[in-house]
Every structure is written in C-alpha cells, then in structure tokens.
Design a protein around this motif. Sequence first.
Motif, PDB file in Angstrom:
ATOM      1  N   TRP A 265      44.682  54.045  35.774  1.00 58.69           N
ATOM      2  CA  TRP A 265      45.058  52.924  36.191  1.00 58.69           C
ATOM      3  C   TRP A 265      46.378  52.589  35.223  1.00 58.69           C
TER       4      TRP A 265
ATOM      5  N   SER B 142      48.985  49.251  33.697  1.00 58.25           N
ATOM      6  CA  SER B 142      49.004  47.855  33.670  1.00 58.25           C
ATOM      7  C   SER B 142      50.222  47.369  33.488  1.00 58.25           C
TER       8      SER B 142
ATOM      9  N   MET C 149      43.304  39.326  30.416  1.00 56.17           N
ATOM     10  CA  MET C 149      42.632  40.422  31.130  1.00 56.17           C
ATOM     11  C   MET C 149      41.283  40.286  31.107  1.00 56.17           C
TER      12      MET C 149
ATOM     13  N   ARG D   4      47.236  45.588  37.706  1.00 63.50           N
ATOM     14  CA  ARG D   4      46.712  46.825  37.816  1.00 63.50           C
ATOM     15  C   ARG D   4      46.846  47.849  38.774  1.00 63.50           C
TER      16      ARG D   4
ATOM     17  N   GLN E 244      40.836  54.508  29.950  1.00 66.54           N
ATOM     18  CA  GLN E 244      40.348  53.400  30.652  1.00 66.54           C
ATOM     19  C   GLN E 244      39.193  52.814  30.482  1.00 66.54           C
TER      20      GLN E 244
END
Length: 420
Positions: A71, A73, A263, A308, A355
């Motif tokens: 991912w 961000s 987050m 994300r 991650q």
Amino acid sequence: MNEPTPSTNPPSAKGRAGCFIIIFLALAGGGWLWMHRPEPAAAGAPGGRGMRGGTAAVTVGEVKQENFDEWVSLAGTVTPLYVVTVRSRVDGQLDKVHFVEGQMVKAGDLLAEIDPRPFQVALDQAKGQLERDEALLANAHKDMDRYTMLLKQDSIARQQVDTQASLVRQYDAALTSDRAAVASAALQLSYTKVTAPLTGRVGLRQVDPGNMIRSTDANGLVIITQMDPIGLICNIPQERVDAVRRRLASGDKVQVEAVDKEMNKLLGRGHLLTTDNQIDLTSGTLKLKAQLPNAESLLFPNQFVIARLLVNTIPNATVAPANAIQRGAKGAYVYVLQEAESTVSMHTVTTGPTQGDRVLITEGLKPGDKVITQGVDRLREGAKVEVIIPGKPPAGRLAKSGDQDKAKGQGKGDKAAMLP
C-alpha cells in the motif's frame, strides 16, 4: 606573661566506647542492607529487562509465506463526482420553495415553483392558433375535393385546382408550426416547476420566495452536491505511476481506502477511477481520481483525508514481524532462534516495504524461521535465551540455591526470588 598550654589529656573511656558503638551500628546496617538487597528484575518481567545466569528472556515471531499487499499512503481531498447549480429555465416570480437547506433530495424532487400564469396564457394562445389553422385546413381540403370534381367535368381551369392545392399545403405547414408553438408553450409552463437534476444534498438557498428569478442569475437557486458515491483526488509520486497504470490497464480495480488524518478510523473504501493525462512538473506527481461509496456520509466535500492505494500484491512472499528488524552499521539484521540449543544467531537481511506490523523479506530468511521480537537489546551471537509467551506467566525457577535453603528454613512466610 606565660601562654596557656594546650590540653593533651587522652579522650575518656566513655567517648571511645561511643565511637565504637556508632561504627558497629553502621557496619551492621550495611550488612543487613546487603543481605536483603532486591534481585535484578529478569528480562520480560515487570520492572526491568535483562539476563540472569547468562539466559535472556525473549519473545519470538514466525516468518511466514503469504501474499503481501503493498500500500502507499497519500494526502487526498474528498471531491464530489457531480455538483450542479440549480437555475430557473424561465424568468418569473418565485412563488414557493419546497426544500429545506441541507436536506437530501432525490432526482426529480420538486424544489421550487415559479408563477405559472403568464406561461399558461401563452400556451392557451398557441392552442387557439392551432385550432384556427386546423379549421382553415379542413375547409381547404373540402374546396380541393370540389375543384378536383369540377376539373374532371372540365368546368374549371387546372390553374384554380393547383392554387387550391398550394393553399392546402400552406395550411399543413401552418399546423406544423402551430403544434410546435403549443409544445414550446407547454414546455415553458413545465419549467415553472424546478426539480432536482440529481440525487444529493442541497446547500443554502440563494433566492427567497417573492423575488424575481431569471435564467441568467449567476448564483442560481441552490447548489446540489452528490454525496453517494463521492470522489477522492490525490497525487501519487511519479515513481509509482507505472505500477498503478499497469493495474488499471489489466482491468484490475485498484483498491482505495480513505482514513482520517490520524490514520485511526476508516472512512470509506472504493476503487480508483482514472489518472490525469500528465505529470505535474512542479511536484513530480500524477493526479488520481477515485470513487468511494458514502452511504453513511462519513466523507464530506473538500475534507482532507489520507488515501491508501493498493499498488501491488506480491504472491507467496516471505514476511516477518516488523519489530524483529534491527538496524546496525552493516544494515538490517535479525536474531533467529535455534530451538534445539535455545540460542540465537544473527542473520543479515534485505527488507522491502513495511505494512503495519509486517515487513517484506527479500533475502536472509525463509518461511518457518523463528525471529526474536522482544528482548534483543542484550543479545549477541550464540546467546542463551528462554522464550516467554506474552500474557502467560513464565515457568520460573529459584534464583539461587542458597535461597532454596533459606526458604526451607524459614517456612512459607518467605518467598523465593523467581527467574523467568
């Protein structure tokens, strides 16, 4: 005159005895404190960390083989997919407003009404003209039938028949125009009822009832913003553009999540719609547009969020706990548990992206390895360790054999020091 001579008499026996008593008490107190000093806390136990008898208490995690989602961000801004300024399509006086500011409306809902009387009059006029021309056309057709019969009897000239045929066509054309005028007047009348062009949330009312409203008004009547689904705009670094475009070209939906700026809370989950057609030279980024369901209205237009993006999925990757990775002068390394000897060995590793609590291992470990996750601060190559399970009391043992004898002699009143 003679100076006084200092006294040289030795201290009395009583003073010497007092000094001996003070020294004796100091030595006795120090010895008692030494005998009853607290044991150093074991590693992993409350109050401290470390080693006892050359054995370190540690916790371990397992290296696994699984799909690893990569991912990225990005800073993002919530943007509506559709925003419409509702304007009147005819000029007139605003009679009624049927919406409340801030409410949700559906496409086709009645929002406002304009005074319909002038438009009803225009429609009636158009209908009257249509009826008049229909009557003229009917009479012209009858005359045409008579002239045709007389022409067959050679009673009139052909020119008169041709003139009547032209008149019939003129009335046909007039009827076509009249019908269009009636439809136009009816359409203008329908525009006096202002309806919502899409489903969304209405903003603040720009015109109050009683005012004249025109189709050229810049602010219109009200603004409607579509809330569900809603859009998300973010910029991705140009180094990641190829991975995103490859996934879009393959037909795979690029998953997108929107979380709050801390987050901590997931606000929405959707997919990437498209990318811009050029990279911004100033920032070196490419603009992306995503679409997210927003049934609970957690996302609001112009809201700042963290976007994300799932840019890549690596199948059958080697993944280790992130807290097992240590950094040194030679790079990243981990301590691997040798279960047979209850020792550890240091392995240099090459890591990929991280991650959450997982990190991708590209070199240095294999699935099934047990790596040290806590208690690594005093480890070295070949150090003896004892594995403890967090939340479970460790199987302890008495710290010293002398403590065992003391515990036996003093009975249950004393507790022996336990080593994890």
